[in-house]
Design a protein around this motif. Structure first.
Motif, PDB file in Angstrom:
ATOM      1  N   VAL A  16     -22.334  12.636  26.960  1.00 23.97           N
ATOM      2  CA  VAL A  16     -20.885  12.541  26.839  1.00 23.97           C
ATOM      3  C   VAL A  16     -20.497  11.282  26.077  1.00 23.97           C
ATOM      4  CG1 VAL A  16     -18.722  12.308  28.134  1.00 23.97           C
ATOM      5  CG2 VAL A  16     -20.460  13.931  28.898  1.00 23.97           C
ATOM      6  N   LEU A  17     -21.172  10.163  26.355  1.00 28.65           N
ATOM      7  CA  LEU A  17     -20.868   8.910  25.652  1.00 28.65           C
ATOM      8  C   LEU A  17     -21.183   9.003  24.168  1.00 28.65           C
ATOM      9  CD1 LEU A  17     -22.067   6.214  28.230  1.00 28.65           C
ATOM     10  CD2 LEU A  17     -19.720   6.880  27.658  1.00 28.65           C
ATOM     11  N   GLU A  18     -22.300   9.629  23.816  1.00 29.48           N
ATOM     12  CA  GLU A  18     -22.649   9.809  22.396  1.00 29.48           C
ATOM     13  C   GLU A  18     -21.624  10.690  21.695  1.00 29.48           C
ATOM     14  OE1 GLU A  18     -27.498   9.553  22.328  1.00 29.48           O
ATOM     15  OE2 GLU A  18     -26.571  11.344  23.217  1.00 29.48           O
ATOM     16  N   LEU A  19     -21.195  11.742  22.361  1.00 31.16           N
ATOM     17  CA  LEU A  19     -20.180  12.622  21.781  1.00 31.16           C
ATOM     18  C   LEU A  19     -18.847  11.903  21.626  1.00 31.16           C
ATOM     19  CD1 LEU A  19     -21.114  15.884  23.663  1.00 31.16           C
ATOM     20  CD2 LEU A  19     -21.205  15.545  21.183  1.00 31.16           C
ATOM     21  N   ASP A  20     -18.489  11.084  22.608  1.00 34.85           N
ATOM     22  CA  ASP A  20     -17.248  10.312  22.509  1.00 34.85           C
ATOM     23  C   ASP A  20     -17.294   9.355  21.320  1.00 34.85           C
ATOM     24  OD1 ASP A  20     -16.176  11.571  24.714  1.00 34.85           O
ATOM     25  OD2 ASP A  20     -16.531   9.899  26.093  1.00 34.85           O
ATOM     26  N   ASP A  21     -18.428   8.692  21.110  1.00 37.22           N
ATOM     27  CA  ASP A  21     -18.583   7.783  19.973  1.00 37.22           C
ATOM     28  C   ASP A  21     -18.481   8.543  18.651  1.00 37.22           C
ATOM     29  OD1 ASP A  21     -18.881   5.609  21.656  1.00 37.22           O
ATOM     30  OD2 ASP A  21     -21.079   5.543  21.481  1.00 37.22           O
ATOM     31  N   LEU A  22     -19.145   9.680  18.585  1.00 40.43           N
ATOM     32  CA  LEU A  22     -19.100  10.506  17.375  1.00 40.43           C
ATOM     33  C   LEU A  22     -17.669  10.927  17.082  1.00 40.43           C
ATOM     34  CD1 LEU A  22     -21.481  13.235  16.254  1.00 40.43           C
ATOM     35  CD2 LEU A  22     -19.128  13.886  16.650  1.00 40.43           C
ATOM     36  N   LEU A  23     -16.969  11.370  18.106  1.00 40.29           N
ATOM     37  CA  LEU A  23     -15.598  11.837  17.952  1.00 40.29           C
ATOM     38  C   LEU A  23     -14.655  10.710  17.536  1.00 40.29           C
ATOM     39  CD1 LEU A  23     -13.805  14.306  18.241  1.00 40.29           C
ATOM     40  CD2 LEU A  23     -13.459  13.692  20.626  1.00 40.29           C
ATOM     41  N   ARG A  24     -14.806   9.550  18.136  1.00 38.62           N
ATOM     42  CA  ARG A  24     -13.959   8.399  17.793  1.00 38.62           C
ATOM     43  C   ARG A  24     -14.119   8.040  16.307  1.00 38.62           C
ATOM     44  NH1 ARG A  24     -13.857   6.213  22.234  1.00 38.62           N
ATOM     45  NH2 ARG A  24     -16.068   5.739  22.392  1.00 38.62           N
ATOM     46  N   ALA A  25     -15.348   7.975  15.846  1.00 42.42           N
ATOM     47  CA  ALA A  25     -15.600   7.655  14.434  1.00 42.42           C
ATOM     48  C   ALA A  25     -15.076   8.757  13.516  1.00 42.42           C
ATOM     49  CB  ALA A  25     -17.098   7.443  14.218  1.00 42.42           C
ATOM     50  N   ALA A  26     -15.271  10.014  13.912  1.00 41.13           N
ATOM     51  CA  ALA A  26     -14.809  11.144  13.087  1.00 41.13           C
ATOM     52  C   ALA A  26     -13.295  11.136  12.948  1.00 41.13           C
ATOM     53  CB  ALA A  26     -15.278  12.460  13.695  1.00 41.13           C
ATOM     54  N   ARG A  27     -12.603  10.860  14.031  1.00 38.02           N
ATOM     55  CA  ARG A  27     -11.134  10.859  13.969  1.00 38.02           C
ATOM     56  C   ARG A  27     -10.615   9.770  13.034  1.00 38.02           C
ATOM     57  NH1 ARG A  27     -10.094  12.168  20.338  1.00 38.02           N
ATOM     58  NH2 ARG A  27      -9.947  14.421  20.072  1.00 38.02           N
ATOM     59  N   LEU A  28     -11.214   8.589  13.082  1.00 36.82           N
ATOM     60  CA  LEU A  28     -10.779   7.502  12.193  1.00 36.82           C
ATOM     61  C   LEU A  28     -11.014   7.878  10.729  1.00 36.82           C
ATOM     62  CD1 LEU A  28     -12.087   4.399  14.165  1.00 36.82           C
ATOM     63  CD2 LEU A  28      -9.695   5.068  13.812  1.00 36.82           C
ATOM     64  N   THR A  29     -12.204   8.384  10.440  1.00 38.96           N
ATOM     65  CA  THR A  29     -12.529   8.766   9.072  1.00 38.96           C
ATOM     66  C   THR A  29     -11.642   9.913   8.606  1.00 38.96           C
ATOM     67  OG1 THR A  29     -14.811   8.067   9.359  1.00 38.96           O
ATOM     68  CG2 THR A  29     -14.371   9.598   7.549  1.00 38.96           C
ATOM     69  N   ASN A  30     -11.466  10.915   9.448  1.00 42.66           N
ATOM     70  CA  ASN A  30     -10.667  12.069   9.069  1.00 42.66           C
ATOM     71  C   ASN A  30      -9.213  11.701   8.802  1.00 42.66           C
ATOM     72  OD1 ASN A  30     -12.977  13.541   9.355  1.00 42.66           O
ATOM     73  ND2 ASN A  30     -12.321  14.661  11.159  1.00 42.66           N
ATOM     74  N   GLU A  31      -8.655  10.839   9.624  1.00 41.27           N
ATOM     75  CA  GLU A  31      -7.268  10.421   9.395  1.00 41.27           C
ATOM     76  C   GLU A  31      -7.148   9.701   8.053  1.00 41.27           C
ATOM     77  OE1 GLU A  31      -3.596   8.119  11.617  1.00 41.27           O
ATOM     78  OE2 GLU A  31      -5.609   7.974  12.463  1.00 41.27           O
ATOM     79  N   ARG A  32      -8.078   8.826   7.775  1.00 44.90           N
ATOM     80  CA  ARG A  32      -8.068   8.077   6.511  1.00 44.90           C
ATOM     81  C   ARG A  32      -8.192   9.014   5.304  1.00 44.90           C
ATOM     82  NH1 ARG A  32     -12.006   4.866   7.681  1.00 44.90           N
ATOM     83  NH2 ARG A  32     -13.603   5.968   6.528  1.00 44.90           N
ATOM     84  N   CYS A  33      -8.921  10.121   5.461  1.00 42.65           N
ATOM     85  CA  CYS A  33      -9.184  11.056   4.351  1.00 42.65           C
ATOM     86  C   CYS A  33      -8.270  12.274   4.354  1.00 42.65           C
ATOM     87  CB  CYS A  33     -10.638  11.517   4.413  1.00 42.65           C
ATOM     88  SG  CYS A  33     -11.833  10.196   4.211  1.00 42.65           S
TER      89      CYS A  33
END
Length: 139
Positions: A16-33
């Motif tokens: 769950v922690l690994e997925l949360d980290d992946l999701l947090r990074a994805a959301r930041l990148t996706n918003e920027r792009c």
């Protein structure tokens, strides 16, 4: 506007922690792009849709495809669309316990055979997963 959906298998089951980290990074990148989409994770399988400007989606997918946390990346659908299906989500997400994933319409059929038995011919696997994400999983 490009919509790209792929399926892949996790190299190792993710916590769950690994997925949360992946999701947090994805959301930041996706918003920027300016990329929106959704991610389902069940029993070591990812199903993800990315949507946005074609060059941004293609660049993001190139990075995702090279990520060593998953393998056997298969693009289910890549198409131009008139509008976003996930316009309010930088990355909608659901982690589905394997026992619940087995109840999703067509999920196991698709992962085992590449098709969904009993589905109307005009309905694609991608549309089925999107519908399941919204209706059956409260997304």
């Amino acid at each position: 506007m490009l919509s790209l959906t792929y399926v892949s298998s996790a190299t190792e089951e993710m916590s769950v922690l690994e997925l949360d980290d992946l999701l947090r990074a994805a959301r930041l990148t996706n918003e920027r792009c300016d990329i929106t989409g959704m991610l389902l994770y069940a029993g070591g399988t990812f199903i993800q849709t990315l949507e946005g400007p074609a060059d941004a989606v293609d660049a993001r997918f190139t990075m995702i495809d090279a990520d060593e946390r998953h393998h056997t990346v298969f693009v289910v659908r890549r198409e131009e669309v008139a509008r976003r299906q996930f316009r309010a989500w930088w990355m909608g997400y659901r982690r589905i316990p394997e026992r619940d994933a087995l109840r999703l319409p067509g999920l196991t059929d698709y992962l085992d055979t590449g098709r969904i038995d009993g589905e109307e011919p005009r309905r694609s696997a991608v549309e089925t997963f999107h519908r399941a994400f919204r209706e059956h999983l409260g997304g």
